[in-house]
Motif scaffolding. Structure first.
Motif, short mmCIF file in Angstrom:
data_model
loop_
_atom_site.label_atom_id
_atom_site.label_comp_id
_atom_site.label_asym_id
_atom_site.label_seq_id
_atom_site.Cartn_x
_atom_site.Cartn_y
_atom_site.Cartn_z
N GLN A 1 6.93 9.94 -5.03
CA GLN A 1 8.30 9.27 -6.27
C GLN A 1 9.45 9.41 -5.37
OE1 GLN A 1 6.32 11.28 -9.36
NE2 GLN A 1 5.63 9.56 -10.60
N LYS A 2 10.22 11.24 -5.51
CA LYS A 2 10.98 12.23 -4.94
C LYS A 2 11.25 10.42 -3.38
CE LYS A 2 13.54 15.56 -3.75
NZ LYS A 2 13.36 16.80 -4.38
N GLY A 3 10.35 10.00 -2.33
CA GLY A 3 11.09 8.96 -2.17
C GLY A 3 11.90 7.58 -2.18
N LYS B 1 15.43 7.00 -1.87
CA LYS B 1 15.56 4.88 -1.28
C LYS B 1 16.50 4.88 -2.33
CE LYS B 1 12.83 2.17 -2.01
NZ LYS B 1 11.28 1.62 -1.45
N GLU B 2 15.89 4.69 -3.25
CA GLU B 2 17.17 3.43 -4.39
C GLU B 2 18.18 4.05 -4.13
OE1 GLU B 2 15.96 0.37 -5.19
OE2 GLU B 2 13.53 0.73 -4.87
N ASN B 3 18.35 5.10 -4.04
CA ASN B 3 20.17 5.77 -4.62
C ASN B 3 20.64 5.17 -3.70
OD1 ASN B 3 18.70 6.53 -7.24
ND2 ASN B 3 18.81 8.24 -6.31
N GLU B 4 19.92 5.42 -1.96
CA GLU B 4 21.07 5.07 -0.97
C GLU B 4 20.41 3.78 -0.70
OE1 GLU B 4 21.66 7.95 0.12
OE2 GLU B 4 21.87 8.83 -0.56
N CYS C 1 25.20 -0.45 -0.64
CA CYS C 1 25.65 -2.00 -1.02
C CYS C 1 27.01 -1.88 -1.94
CB CYS C 1 24.01 -2.49 -1.89
SG CYS C 1 23.38 -2.94 -0.91
N ASN C 2 27.11 -0.82 -2.35
CA ASN C 2 28.38 -0.73 -2.27
C ASN C 2 29.60 -0.49 -1.72
OD1 ASN C 2 27.18 -0.98 -6.14
ND2 ASN C 2 27.21 1.38 -6.16
N ARG C 3 29.15 0.45 -0.88
CA ARG C 3 30.51 0.58 -0.33
C ARG C 3 30.52 -0.59 0.82
NH1 ARG C 3 28.99 6.32 2.43
NH2 ARG C 3 31.33 5.81 3.56
N ASN D 1 13.26 1.45 3.11
CA ASN D 1 11.63 1.34 3.12
C ASN D 1 11.28 2.05 4.52
OD1 ASN D 1 10.01 0.99 0.80
ND2 ASN D 1 8.66 0.10 2.52
N SER D 2 11.99 1.79 5.60
CA SER D 2 11.48 2.04 6.37
C SER D 2 10.82 3.41 7.40
CB SER D 2 11.06 0.78 7.69
OG SER D 2 10.84 1.43 9.10
#
Length: 438
Positions: free
Chosen positions: A350-352, A356-359, A364-366, A383-384
Motif C-alpha cells: 500500500q505504501k509503495g 508511486k501514484e504521488n510521484e 505529469c504536473n511538472r 510501477n516497475s
C-alpha cells in the motif's frame, strides 16, 4: 503483534525470591488491572505456581513491551529493575512459545513430568479470559500449549509413574524417619496439593492424619475422607508437640508457623525428630525454626535433591517429548509467522502504491501536457521501479516468517519503511483452529 514472556522460575531464582512474585487471589485481579493499564501491552496471561511466575503478553512494539513487563514485575515485587534482571528471563518470541509448550508438557518442572502443571496452565488461561486480559493470539497460544501437554502425556511415558512435589516431600520424610508406620502427620492447607500428599502418605503406611486450614469446614471435610482429625488453625502450635511430620501448603502470603507461636512447643520436644516440609510459595514456615534441635526443615527448592526412583526412566522419554513439541511448534509458528508478516507485506504494498501514484502525478504536473502514450510510459516506469525495490523485501519476509527471527524481521521492516498497521489488520489473522492442526 508479538508474543512476549518475562518470568523467573526454580532454575533462575531461589524460593525466597520467587515468593515475592507469587500472584494469586485478590492480587491476581489487581495484577491484571495493572497490566491492562499499560499502553504498550495488548494482552496478558499470568502463570504463577510454586516454581514459577511468568507473564505472557502480546505487544505491537517488542522493546516497549518488554520494558512494560519489567516495570510491572519490579513494581509488584518491590524490587529495583537492576536486581530483577539477575533472575529474569525474556526469550525471543519463538523461544517464548517453545518455553510454554515445554512447561505445559512437564519438561520445565522441578520434577519432570509432574501432573499438576497442565491444570495450572489451563487455570492461568481461564483467569486471564475472566479478567478480560487475553486476546486472540494468547488464546490460540494457550489452547495449543494445553493440546501439546496432553499429546506429550498421551504419546510418551513421561507420567507413567506419576510423581509430584508432594510425592518428593513424602520420600524425603521417609529418608529421614525410615518406616512411616505409626507416624503422625500434621498437614496445613486443604487444597489439592495437601490431598495428594495425604494419599501418598497413607499408601506408604502412615495412619494418623491431622489437618488444619483457615476454613475449618474444609479441614473437617478433608479429614473425613481420610479418617483423620481436623483442628482449628490456632491449635497448630499445640499439635506440633506430637507430630512426626509437618507438611505445609497454604495460600497465605506470610509465615503460618513462626518463632513466636512455635518455638516453645518445638523446644519442649527435647530434640525428638520432627520433619517440617514447606511446599508453599510464599513459604509457610519461618526458616529460623530450623535452628531448634531435632527440627529438620526443608523448603520446596530442597526437594529437588530428593532421589526419584523413576527419574532416569523419565529422562529416556525426553527426546520423544521434545520431538512432539518441536513438530507442534512448527505448525503454530507457521500461523504466527503469517500473523506477523502478512499485514506488513500488505502495508508495504500500500505504501509503495501511494508513493508511486504521488510521484506520477507530480511528474505529469511538472512536464505539462503529455500524450496518453507518454503518461503510460511514466506510469509503467514508476510501477516497475516500485515493484523491483519491494520485490526482495516481500519475498524474504515470506520466507523468514516461520523462522525463529521472523517476528524480528517483520518488526525491522515496519521501522525501516515507517509502516503504520492498525490492530484490525492483525485481528483478521488471529484465528488458529486447534482441531485442524493436530
Amino acid at each position: 503483534m508479538y508474543v512476549l514472556l518475562a518470568g523467573l522460575n526454580h532454575r533462575t531464582a531461589p524460593v525466597e525470591v520467587r515468593e515475592r512474585f507469587s500472584i494469586c487471589g485478590a492480587e491476581l485481579v489487581q495484577a491484571y488491572q495493572e497490566l491492562k493499564s499499560h499502553a504498550d501491552l495488548e494482552a496478558s496471561v499470568i502463570l504463577s505456581t510454586c516454581n514459577r511466575t511468568e507473564v505472557y503478553a502480546t505487544a505491537k512494539d517488542i522493546q516497549k513491551g518488554f520494558e512494560a513487563l519489567e516495570t510491572f514485575l519490579s513494581k509488584y515485587a518491590h524490587m529495583n529493575e537492576e536486581d530483577l534482571i539477575k533472575y529474569l528471563y525474556q526469550p525471543n518470541c519463538y523461544d517464548a512459545i517453545l518455553h510454554l509448550f515445554r512447561v505445559a508438557s512437564g519438561l520445565d518442572s522441578m520434577i519432570m513430568g509432574e501432573p499438576q502443571i497442565l491444570g495450572q496452565v489451563k487455570e492461568a488461561h481461564l483467569n486471564a479470559m475472566e479478567a478480560g486480559a487475553s486476546d486472540g493470539v494468547l488464546n490460540a497460544l494457550f489452547q495449543r500449549a494445553i493440546y501439546v501437554g496432553k499429546k506429550v502425556r498421551t504419546d510418551t511415558d513421561i507420567d507413567r509413574h506419576p510423581f509430584s512435589v508432594s510425592h518428593a516431600a513424602v520420600e524425603l520424610a521417609r529418608q529421614i524417619l525410615g518406616d512411616l508406620d505409626n507416624k503422625s502427620v500434621l498437614v496445613t492447607g486443604a487444597g489439592e496439593m495437601s490431598e495428594t500428599t495425604i494419599r501418598y502418605l497413607m499408601s506408604n503406611g502412615l495412619k494418623s492424619v491431622i489437618i488444619s486450614n483457615r476454613s475449618y469446614d474444609k479441614a473437617v471435610k478433608m479429614a473425613e475422607n481420610f479418617n483423620g482429625r481436623a483442628v482449628y488453625f490456632n491449635q497448630l502450635p499445640t499439635e506440633l508437640s506430637q507430630a512426626d511430620i509437618v507438611i505445609s501448603c497454604t495460600a497465605a502470603n506470610h509465615y503460618v508457623l513462626r518463632e513466636d507461636n512455635c518455638r516453645q512447643v518445638l523446644e519442649s520436644r527435647q530434640g525428638r525428630k520432627i520433619i517440617m516440609i514447606d511446599i508453599a510459595v510464599p513459604r509457610d514456615i519461618d526458616p529460623a525454626l530450623k535452628d531448634i534441635p531435632g527440627v529438620f526443615l526443608y523448603d520446596i527448592d530442597q526437594l529437588e535433591n530428593v532421589v526419584d526412583a523413576g527419574y532416569e526412566e523419565r529422562q529416556s522419554v525426553i527426546q520423544d517429548a521434545e520431538k512432539i513439541i518441536l513438530d507442534e511448534l512448527e505448525k503454530f509458528n507457521d500461523w504466527l509467522g503469517s500473523l506477523y508478516v502478512v499485514p506488513v507485506i500488505k502495508a508495504l504494498k500500500q505504501k509503495g502504491e501511494i508513493i508511486k501514484e504521488n510521484e506520477i502525478r507530480r511528474a505529469c504536473n511538472r512536464l505539462g501536457k503529455l500524450s496518453e502514450q507518454e503518461q503510460n510510459i511514466i506510469a509503467s516506469m514508476a510501477n516497475s521501479i516500485v515493484n523491483q525495490i519491494l520485490h526482495f523485501p516481500m519475498v524474504n519476509l515470506r520466507e523468514l516468517a516461520a523462522t525463529q527471527q521472523g517476528h524480528l524481521y517483520a518488526e525491522v521492516a515496519k521501522k525501516l519503511f515507517a509502516l503504520q498497521i492498525d490492530n484490525e489488520e492483525y485481528e483478521k489473522y488471529e484465528k488458529f483452529e486447534i482441531g485442524n492442526q493436530g
